[in-house]
Design a protein around this motif. Sequence first.
Motif, PDB file in Angstrom:
ATOM      1  N   TRP A  17       0.818  -1.209   0.000  1.00  0.00           N
ATOM      2  CA  TRP A  17       0.000   0.000   0.000  1.00  0.00           C
ATOM      3  C   TRP A  17       0.853   1.261   0.000  1.00  0.00           C
ATOM      4  O   TRP A  17       2.018   1.236   0.405  1.00  0.00           O
ATOM      5  CB  TRP A  17      -0.940  -0.018   1.205  1.00  0.00           C
ATOM      6  CG  TRP A  17      -1.832  -1.229   1.228  1.00  0.00           C
ATOM      7  CD1 TRP A  17      -1.521  -2.466   1.722  1.00  0.00           C
ATOM      8  CD2 TRP A  17      -3.150  -1.336   0.688  1.00  0.00           C
ATOM      9  NE1 TRP A  17      -2.562  -3.343   1.530  1.00  0.00           N
ATOM     10  CE2 TRP A  17      -3.583  -2.671   0.905  1.00  0.00           C
ATOM     11  CE3 TRP A  17      -4.022  -0.439   0.064  1.00  0.00           C
ATOM     12  CZ2 TRP A  17      -4.842  -3.119   0.512  1.00  0.00           C
ATOM     13  CZ3 TRP A  17      -5.272  -0.882  -0.329  1.00  0.00           C
ATOM     14  CH2 TRP A  17      -5.676  -2.200  -0.113  1.00  0.00           C
ATOM     15  N   SER A  18       0.251   2.361  -0.435  1.00  0.00           N
ATOM     16  CA  SER A  18       0.991   3.628  -0.485  1.00  0.00           C
ATOM     17  C   SER A  18       1.327   4.138   0.906  1.00  0.00           C
ATOM     18  O   SER A  18       2.386   4.729   1.124  1.00  0.00           O
ATOM     19  CB  SER A  18       0.181   4.680  -1.254  1.00  0.00           C
ATOM     20  OG  SER A  18      -0.009   4.260  -2.589  1.00  0.00           O
ATOM     21  N   ASP A  19       0.432   3.948   1.855  1.00  0.00           N
ATOM     22  CA  ASP A  19       0.681   4.282   3.260  1.00  0.00           C
ATOM     23  C   ASP A  19      -0.333   3.527   4.117  1.00  0.00           C
ATOM     24  O   ASP A  19      -1.301   2.972   3.595  1.00  0.00           O
ATOM     25  CB  ASP A  19       0.601   5.796   3.509  1.00  0.00           C
ATOM     26  CG  ASP A  19      -0.763   6.376   3.215  1.00  0.00           C
ATOM     27  OD1 ASP A  19      -1.730   6.000   3.912  1.00  0.00           O
ATOM     28  OD2 ASP A  19      -0.870   7.213   2.298  1.00  0.00           O
ATOM     29  N   PRO A  20      -0.139   3.482   5.429  1.00  0.00           N
ATOM     30  CA  PRO A  20      -1.037   2.709   6.280  1.00  0.00           C
ATOM     31  C   PRO A  20      -2.484   3.195   6.278  1.00  0.00           C
ATOM     32  O   PRO A  20      -3.382   2.447   6.706  1.00  0.00           O
ATOM     33  CB  PRO A  20      -0.413   2.867   7.681  1.00  0.00           C
ATOM     34  CG  PRO A  20       1.040   3.117   7.408  1.00  0.00           C
ATOM     35  CD  PRO A  20       1.050   3.959   6.168  1.00  0.00           C
ATOM     36  N   GLY A  56      -4.360   6.416  -5.924  1.00  0.00           N
ATOM     37  CA  GLY A  56      -2.993   5.976  -5.631  1.00  0.00           C
ATOM     38  C   GLY A  56      -2.860   5.180  -4.354  1.00  0.00           C
ATOM     39  O   GLY A  56      -1.891   5.323  -3.614  1.00  0.00           O
ATOM     40  N   GLN A  57      -3.815   4.275  -4.112  1.00  0.00           N
ATOM     41  CA  GLN A  57      -3.810   3.540  -2.846  1.00  0.00           C
ATOM     42  C   GLN A  57      -2.836   2.371  -2.819  1.00  0.00           C
ATOM     43  O   GLN A  57      -2.315   2.015  -1.770  1.00  0.00           O
ATOM     44  CB  GLN A  57      -5.235   3.041  -2.550  1.00  0.00           C
ATOM     45  CG  GLN A  57      -6.224   4.170  -2.284  1.00  0.00           C
ATOM     46  CD  GLN A  57      -7.653   3.663  -2.206  1.00  0.00           C
ATOM     47  OE1 GLN A  57      -8.160   3.041  -3.124  1.00  0.00           O
ATOM     48  NE2 GLN A  57      -8.303   3.937  -1.098  1.00  0.00           N
ATOM     49  N   ILE A  58      -2.601   1.766  -3.979  1.00  0.00           N
ATOM     50  CA  ILE A  58      -1.743   0.579  -4.064  1.00  0.00           C
ATOM     51  C   ILE A  58      -0.494   0.880  -4.880  1.00  0.00           C
ATOM     52  O   ILE A  58      -0.552   1.572  -5.902  1.00  0.00           O
ATOM     53  CB  ILE A  58      -2.523  -0.596  -4.696  1.00  0.00           C
ATOM     54  CG1 ILE A  58      -3.552  -1.137  -3.706  1.00  0.00           C
ATOM     55  CG2 ILE A  58      -1.584  -1.716  -5.110  1.00  0.00           C
ATOM     56  CD1 ILE A  58      -4.368  -2.279  -4.260  1.00  0.00           C
ATOM     57  N   GLN A  59       0.638   0.303  -4.444  1.00  0.00           N
ATOM     58  CA  GLN A  59       1.893   0.442  -5.167  1.00  0.00           C
ATOM     59  C   GLN A  59       2.210  -0.798  -6.008  1.00  0.00           C
ATOM     60  O   GLN A  59       2.489  -0.707  -7.189  1.00  0.00           O
ATOM     61  CB  GLN A  59       3.034   0.690  -4.178  1.00  0.00           C
ATOM     62  CG  GLN A  59       2.958   2.035  -3.485  1.00  0.00           C
ATOM     63  CD  GLN A  59       3.071   3.194  -4.453  1.00  0.00           C
ATOM     64  OE1 GLN A  59       4.000   3.267  -5.256  1.00  0.00           O
ATOM     65  NE2 GLN A  59       2.112   4.104  -4.396  1.00  0.00           N
ATOM     66  N   THR A  60       2.164  -1.967  -5.377  1.00  0.00           N
ATOM     67  CA  THR A  60       2.482  -3.210  -6.071  1.00  0.00           C
ATOM     68  C   THR A  60       2.028  -4.372  -5.175  1.00  0.00           C
ATOM     69  O   THR A  60       1.278  -4.161  -4.223  1.00  0.00           O
ATOM     70  CB  THR A  60       4.000  -3.304  -6.389  1.00  0.00           C
ATOM     71  OG1 THR A  60       4.264  -4.445  -7.190  1.00  0.00           O
ATOM     72  CG2 THR A  60       4.831  -3.348  -5.135  1.00  0.00           C
ATOM     73  N   GLN A  61       2.476  -5.577  -5.476  1.00  0.00           N
ATOM     74  CA  GLN A  61       2.235  -6.733  -4.626  1.00  0.00           C
ATOM     75  C   GLN A  61       3.508  -7.565  -4.553  1.00  0.00           C
ATOM     76  O   GLN A  61       4.356  -7.495  -5.445  1.00  0.00           O
ATOM     77  CB  GLN A  61       1.087  -7.600  -5.167  1.00  0.00           C
ATOM     78  CG  GLN A  61      -0.295  -6.973  -5.029  1.00  0.00           C
ATOM     79  CD  GLN A  61      -1.392  -7.870  -5.571  1.00  0.00           C
ATOM     80  OE1 GLN A  61      -1.239  -8.475  -6.628  1.00  0.00           O
ATOM     81  NE2 GLN A  61      -2.501  -7.948  -4.849  1.00  0.00           N
ATOM     82  N   ILE A  62       3.629  -8.358  -3.495  1.00  0.00           N
ATOM     83  CA  ILE A  62       4.744  -9.288  -3.364  1.00  0.00           C
ATOM     84  C   ILE A  62       4.188 -10.690  -3.167  1.00  0.00           C
ATOM     85  O   ILE A  62       3.106 -10.859  -2.596  1.00  0.00           O
ATOM     86  CB  ILE A  62       5.689  -8.912  -2.197  1.00  0.00           C
ATOM     87  CG1 ILE A  62       4.902  -8.722  -0.890  1.00  0.00           C
ATOM     88  CG2 ILE A  62       6.486  -7.667  -2.543  1.00  0.00           C
ATOM     89  CD1 ILE A  62       5.778  -8.447   0.314  1.00  0.00           C
ATOM     90  N   LEU A  63       4.915 -11.672  -3.662  1.00  0.00           N
ATOM     91  CA  LEU A  63       4.467 -13.063  -3.610  1.00  0.00           C
ATOM     92  C   LEU A  63       5.062 -13.810  -2.413  1.00  0.00           C
ATOM     93  O   LEU A  63       6.065 -13.389  -1.836  1.00  0.00           O
ATOM     94  CB  LEU A  63       4.847 -13.784  -4.899  1.00  0.00           C
ATOM     95  CG  LEU A  63       4.279 -13.208  -6.196  1.00  0.00           C
ATOM     96  CD1 LEU A  63       4.735 -14.050  -7.386  1.00  0.00           C
ATOM     97  CD2 LEU A  63       2.763 -13.117  -6.147  1.00  0.00           C
ATOM     98  N   PRO A  95       9.212   0.543  -3.123  1.00  0.00           N
ATOM     99  CA  PRO A  95       8.821   0.873  -1.746  1.00  0.00           C
ATOM    100  C   PRO A  95       7.308   0.889  -1.526  1.00  0.00           C
ATOM    101  O   PRO A  95       6.527   1.097  -2.452  1.00  0.00           O
ATOM    102  CB  PRO A  95       9.397   2.283  -1.572  1.00  0.00           C
ATOM    103  CG  PRO A  95       9.282   2.892  -2.954  1.00  0.00           C
ATOM    104  CD  PRO A  95       9.479   1.751  -3.930  1.00  0.00           C
ATOM    105  N   GLY A  96       6.910   0.688  -0.273  1.00  0.00           N
ATOM    106  CA  GLY A  96       5.506   0.787   0.109  1.00  0.00           C
ATOM    107  C   GLY A  96       5.292   0.218   1.500  1.00  0.00           C
ATOM    108  O   GLY A  96       6.266  -0.047   2.230  1.00  0.00           O
TER     109      GLY A  96
END
Length: 301
Positions: A17-20, A56-63, A95-96
Motif C-alpha cells: 500500500w501507499s501508506d497505512p 494511488g492507494q496501491i503500489q504493487t504486490q509481493i508473492l 517501496p511501500g
Amino acid sequence: MPVNERWVCAVSAATVWSDPNSPRLVDLPALNYPVQLEKWLAQLSFEERLALSDKGQIQTQILYGESVIIDEVVGDWAKVIACRQPSRKDPRGYPGWVPLVQLSAAKKVHTEEFVRVSARKAWVLEESGDPFLRVSFNTIFPCGKQQDGRTHIWTPHGWKLISNTDVKRFKPIEELSCGKPLTVGKQFLGLPYLWGGMSAWGFDCSGFIFNLWKACGVLLPRDASDQEKTGIPVSLNQTEWRQGDLLFFREDEDAIVSHVGMYAGNGQMLHAPSTGKSVEQIQLASSIYADKLCRVRRVCK
C-alpha cells in the motif's frame, strides 16, 4: 522487529500500500493473515477497484517468500522495499507499506536449485499431502529432492511439497532466457485487471509484462515508465517488430508512458488493459491505442 533486515512475504500475495491509511473497510480481507484475496476481489465494486489507481492507494504486490527490506515500523505496519522489483523510486527496489502480520523473518536454506510456479495457481502441500496454501504463478522456492511426483520446497513456513506438474526447476546461473513470454501470457487471457496486481489473482499492465519476462528469467523494472528504458530501441514501423517486443503508449506528446503491452505478431497486442477489463489480445491498428504508441523496445536481441 529489526529494521534494515530482510524479511519475506508470509501470505499468498501481499498488497503493498501507499501508506497505512490507504486501505478502506472493504479492503480488510487483503490485510488479513492468511490473506483472503478471492473474498477481497469479489466484493470490490468497479468504483472501488478504480479508486485503487485513481487515488494511488496501491503500489504493487509481493508473492509468498519474496524478499523485502524493512525500513520502518509504525504500529501494525512495515515500510518495506520489494528487493526483486527494480524501480527508480528506490535503488534497492519498490517501496511501500505492508501489514506486519503478512511478513515473517527470512530463514536461510542452502540449495543449488529452485522451482518457479509455472501453473496459473498451485497448492503448496503439507508433508502429509494435505493442502497448506494456494500460491500464484511465478512464486519461487528453493527446492530439494523429488519424490512420488512432488518436490520438496523451502517456504517461510518450513519444508513443504508441491506437485512437479505445477513448477519448473532451474538453477540461478541458468535462469536468464528469452523464452516464450507470449506462450506464458496467453494462459491469463480473461483474467480481470487489478491496479498494482502482480499475481494470478490480477495484474496491471506493467505487472503483467514484468511477470511474463520474469517467468523466462528476465528481470525488468516494475513500472512501465521504467520498462520503456530497458532493452534496445526498435522502430515504430510495425514491419520491424518481433513477437515479444514491448509496446509503450502515452496520452499525448507531453505525457509520460501510461501503458505497456507485448507484440503478439500479425498486428496484435497482448496486454492487461484497465480497470473493469481483462487480459486480452487485440488488433492494435483498430484499437484505441493505435494513435498513442510512442516507443517500442526489444528485451532480448
